[in-house]
Design a protein around this motif. Structure first.
Motif, PDB file in Angstrom:
ATOM      1  N   CYS A 159       0.838  -1.203   0.000  1.00 58.70           N
ATOM      2  CA  CYS A 159       0.000   0.000   0.000  1.00 58.70           C
ATOM      3  C   CYS A 159       0.874   1.255   0.000  1.00 58.70           C
ATOM      4  N   LEU A 160       1.885   1.293   0.854  1.00 58.14           N
ATOM      5  CA  LEU A 160       2.751   2.458   0.927  1.00 58.14           C
ATOM      6  C   LEU A 160       3.571   2.616  -0.346  1.00 58.14           C
ATOM      7  N   ARG A 161       4.098   1.534  -0.880  1.00 58.25           N
ATOM      8  CA  ARG A 161       4.865   1.582  -2.126  1.00 58.25           C
ATOM      9  C   ARG A 161       4.006   2.124  -3.263  1.00 58.25           C
ATOM     10  N   SER A 162       2.747   1.666  -3.311  1.00 52.28           N
ATOM     11  CA  SER A 162       1.838   2.080  -4.384  1.00 52.28           C
ATOM     12  C   SER A 162       1.526   3.569  -4.320  1.00 52.28           C
ATOM     13  N   VAL A 163       1.226   4.082  -3.129  1.00 56.15           N
ATOM     14  CA  VAL A 163       0.859   5.497  -3.028  1.00 56.15           C
ATOM     15  C   VAL A 163       2.059   6.394  -3.313  1.00 56.15           C
ATOM     16  N   LEU A 164       3.256   5.989  -2.912  1.00 49.30           N
ATOM     17  CA  LEU A 164       4.448   6.788  -3.201  1.00 49.30           C
ATOM     18  C   LEU A 164       4.748   6.806  -4.698  1.00 49.30           C
ATOM     19  N   THR A 165       4.523   5.682  -5.354  1.00 50.16           N
ATOM     20  CA  THR A 165       4.718   5.615  -6.803  1.00 50.16           C
ATOM     21  C   THR A 165       3.750   6.547  -7.532  1.00 50.16           C
ATOM     22  N   THR A 166       2.482   6.557  -7.074  1.00 49.39           N
ATOM     23  CA  THR A 166       1.467   7.416  -7.688  1.00 49.39           C
ATOM     24  C   THR A 166       1.792   8.889  -7.479  1.00 49.39           C
ATOM     25  N   ILE A 167       2.256   9.243  -6.287  1.00 54.69           N
ATOM     26  CA  ILE A 167       2.611  10.641  -6.006  1.00 54.69           C
ATOM     27  C   ILE A 167       3.761  11.084  -6.897  1.00 54.69           C
ATOM     28  N   GLU A 168       4.757  10.219  -7.069  1.00 48.51           N
ATOM     29  CA  GLU A 168       5.894  10.546  -7.925  1.00 48.51           C
ATOM     30  C   GLU A 168       5.453  10.748  -9.374  1.00 48.51           C
ATOM     31  N   ALA A 169       4.575   9.847  -9.858  1.00 46.51           N
ATOM     32  CA  ALA A 169       4.096   9.959 -11.236  1.00 46.51           C
ATOM     33  C   ALA A 169       3.220  11.196 -11.427  1.00 46.51           C
ATOM     34  N   GLU A 170       2.389  11.503 -10.433  1.00 46.53           N
ATOM     35  CA  GLU A 170       1.491  12.668 -10.526  1.00 46.53           C
ATOM     36  C   GLU A 170       2.291  13.964 -10.547  1.00 46.53           C
TER      37      GLU A 170
ATOM     38  N   GLY B  58       5.477  14.266 -11.545  1.00 48.01           N
ATOM     39  CA  GLY B  58       6.395  14.354 -12.677  1.00 48.01           C
ATOM     40  C   GLY B  58       7.831  14.586 -12.271  1.00 48.01           C
ATOM     41  N   ALA B  59       8.156  14.280 -11.013  1.00 52.77           N
ATOM     42  CA  ALA B  59       9.533  14.461 -10.533  1.00 52.77           C
ATOM     43  C   ALA B  59       9.785  13.480  -9.398  1.00 52.77           C
ATOM     44  N   TYR B  60      11.055  13.109  -9.235  1.00 51.19           N
ATOM     45  CA  TYR B  60      11.397  12.223  -8.127  1.00 51.19           C
ATOM     46  C   TYR B  60      11.076  12.921  -6.803  1.00 51.19           C
ATOM     47  N   LEU B  61      10.729  12.120  -5.806  1.00 55.86           N
ATOM     48  CA  LEU B  61      10.328  12.694  -4.517  1.00 55.86           C
ATOM     49  C   LEU B  61      11.418  13.586  -3.911  1.00 55.86           C
ATOM     50  N   PRO B  62      12.712  13.194  -3.960  1.00 52.19           N
ATOM     51  CA  PRO B  62      13.736  14.082  -3.387  1.00 52.19           C
ATOM     52  C   PRO B  62      13.828  15.442  -4.079  1.00 52.19           C
ATOM     53  N   HIS B  63      13.288  15.564  -5.278  1.00 50.95           N
ATOM     54  CA  HIS B  63      13.340  16.827  -6.010  1.00 50.95           C
ATOM     55  C   HIS B  63      12.119  17.711  -5.741  1.00 50.95           C
ATOM     56  N   GLN B  64      11.211  17.221  -4.901  1.00 57.10           N
ATOM     57  CA  GLN B  64       9.993  17.975  -4.601  1.00 57.10           C
ATOM     58  C   GLN B  64      10.150  18.682  -3.258  1.00 57.10           C
ATOM     59  N   GLN B  65       9.629  19.897  -3.189  1.00 60.14           N
ATOM     60  CA  GLN B  65       9.809  20.723  -1.996  1.00 60.14           C
ATOM     61  C   GLN B  65       9.204  20.096  -0.751  1.00 60.14           C
ATOM     62  N   ILE B  66       8.058  19.407  -0.915  1.00 61.17           N
ATOM     63  CA  ILE B  66       7.357  18.870   0.254  1.00 61.17           C
ATOM     64  C   ILE B  66       8.083  17.677   0.872  1.00 61.17           C
ATOM     65  N   TRP B  67       8.998  17.058   0.112  1.00 61.02           N
ATOM     66  CA  TRP B  67       9.717  15.885   0.612  1.00 61.02           C
ATOM     67  C   TRP B  67      11.146  16.273   0.994  1.00 61.02           C
ATOM     68  N   ASP B  68      11.329  16.606   2.262  1.00 58.36           N
ATOM     69  CA  ASP B  68      12.698  16.874   2.723  1.00 58.36           C
ATOM     70  C   ASP B  68      13.340  15.562   3.171  1.00 58.36           C
ATOM     71  N   GLU B  69      14.579  15.613   3.569  1.00 54.41           N
ATOM     72  CA  GLU B  69      15.328  14.394   3.915  1.00 54.41           C
ATOM     73  C   GLU B  69      14.727  13.679   5.120  1.00 54.41           C
ATOM     74  N   LYS B  70      14.200  14.434   6.071  1.00 60.01           N
ATOM     75  CA  LYS B  70      13.591  13.803   7.245  1.00 60.01           C
ATOM     76  C   LYS B  70      12.365  12.982   6.855  1.00 60.01           C
TER      77      LYS B  70
END
Length: 335
Positions: free
Chosen positions: A281-292, A294-306
């Motif tokens: 479930c967690l893998r699926s939702v993270l994949t969908t967020i990344e696809a929606e 259009g950028a890797y999660l580390p490149h998005q402002q809302i996803w910091d290292e913590k």
């Protein structure tokens, strides 16, 4: 003919013009004493020069008064209502008791005429008369299930965003009973032909301020306890309520709703699932967020290292993986 002196003098006096003496004022006639038992005589009021004589009550003047007032442009006032007398609202039609008994049911049961044409409209009318909540605040589960089975038939709910909000508002579910009703709603809908609409239904009830997010968490945790999300319902729901970031064009924008609040909801639900289902479930939702996005999660402002570290730790926990094994088990970038 001999006329006597006295007669001549009298004749002369008769022929002479008479000088009118000032008329003496007639003294008022003495009033007669009223006989015992007789009505007192009316006292005549002094007349004023040029004034119209007063007309006694009960004369045609009363009948002419409204017409005269209308001609003068002044509306005649209706007689004042007696104190304490019930007032009928303006525009209300007057019914006899027999007419009222037949008219009231016709108005309240008009929804029955639309049962075949517009089943949702008919059901909303029925919900107003046959209530889900009992007078003591408990839920009539038999009545509730009857509604839910009909609501989850194909074609009844055509606008998920609007219709479910309207249904929930009409049911008037108390806050303390929301989780109970949501459990029944999830059970019935997930087994129906419209099970694919469950994520949108839950998301709209939360976004429309009809259900508390905590009630949804508790209902999901109860229904999916130690189970799995075979249809991807939960992953889709988590995606729909993901908060909007300043750099994204999608997401749920609401005051007080942040990544921390979103993760608390996700974490509480994942703990209720079995480990493999929680990982997927967690893998699926993270994949969908990344696809929606259009950028890797580390490149998005809302996803910091913590935050990336929190989800990596959760994936390793549910997948029973070491952190260096994680990249090979998922198809998303988390570092």
């Amino acid at each position: 003919v001999r006329v006597s002196a006295g007669g001549a003098a009298g004749g002369a006096a008769a022929k002479a013009p008479a000088v009118a003496a000032p008329a003496a004022q007639k003294a008022p006639a003495p009033r007669k004493a009223a006989s015992p038992g007789a009505a007192p005589a009316a006292v005549a009021r002094p007349t004023v020069p040029g004034a119209r004589p007063a007309m006694p009550k009960g004369t045609p003047q009363q009948a002419l008064a409204p017409k005269a007032a209308a001609a003068a442009g002044v509306s005649a006032k209706a007689p004042a209502a007696q104190p304490g007398a019930p007032q009928r609202p303006s525009g209300e039609s007057v019914h006899t008791p027999a007419e009222a008994e037949t008219a009231a049911p016709a108005r309240s049961d008009s929804w029955k005429d639309f049962s075949d044409v517009d089943p949702l409209y008919a059901m909303l009318g029925e919900l107003g008369t046959k209530k889900v909540v009992l007078p003591n605040g408990d839920i009539d589960e038999e009545v509730l299930l009857s509604y839910l089975h009909r609501l989850t038939k194909p074609g009844v709910i055509s606008n998920i965003k609007k219709d479910w909000i309207q249904v929930w508002a009409t049911m008037a579910i108390p806050i303390e009973k929301q989780d109970c009703v949501l459990q029944h709603l999830l059970t019935v809908s997930l087994e129906s032909e419209v099970s694919d609409t469950v994520p949108e239904m839950l998301a709209e009830l939360v976004k429309g301020h009809r259900c508390k997010i905590k009630a949804v968490e508790e209902a999901i945790a109860t229904i999916f306890e130690c189970g799995c999300d075979e249809q991807g319902c939960l992953a889709r729901f988590f995606h729909l309520i993901f908060p909007k970031s300043p750099t994204s064009e999608w997401g749920w924008s609401r005051v007080g709703w942040s990544w921390q609040q979103w993760w608390l909801t996700v974490d509480r639900v994942l703990r209720a699932l079995d480990s493999s289902s929680a990982f997927e479930c967690l893998r699926s939702v993270l994949t969908t967020i990344e696809a929606e996005s259009g950028a890797y999660l580390p490149h998005q402002q809302i996803w910091d290292e913590k935050r990336l570290g929190i989800v990596r730790q959760a994936l390793c926990k549910y997948g029973d993986l070491a952190e260096d094994e994680l990249p090979a088990a998922i198809d998303i970038v988390l570092s």
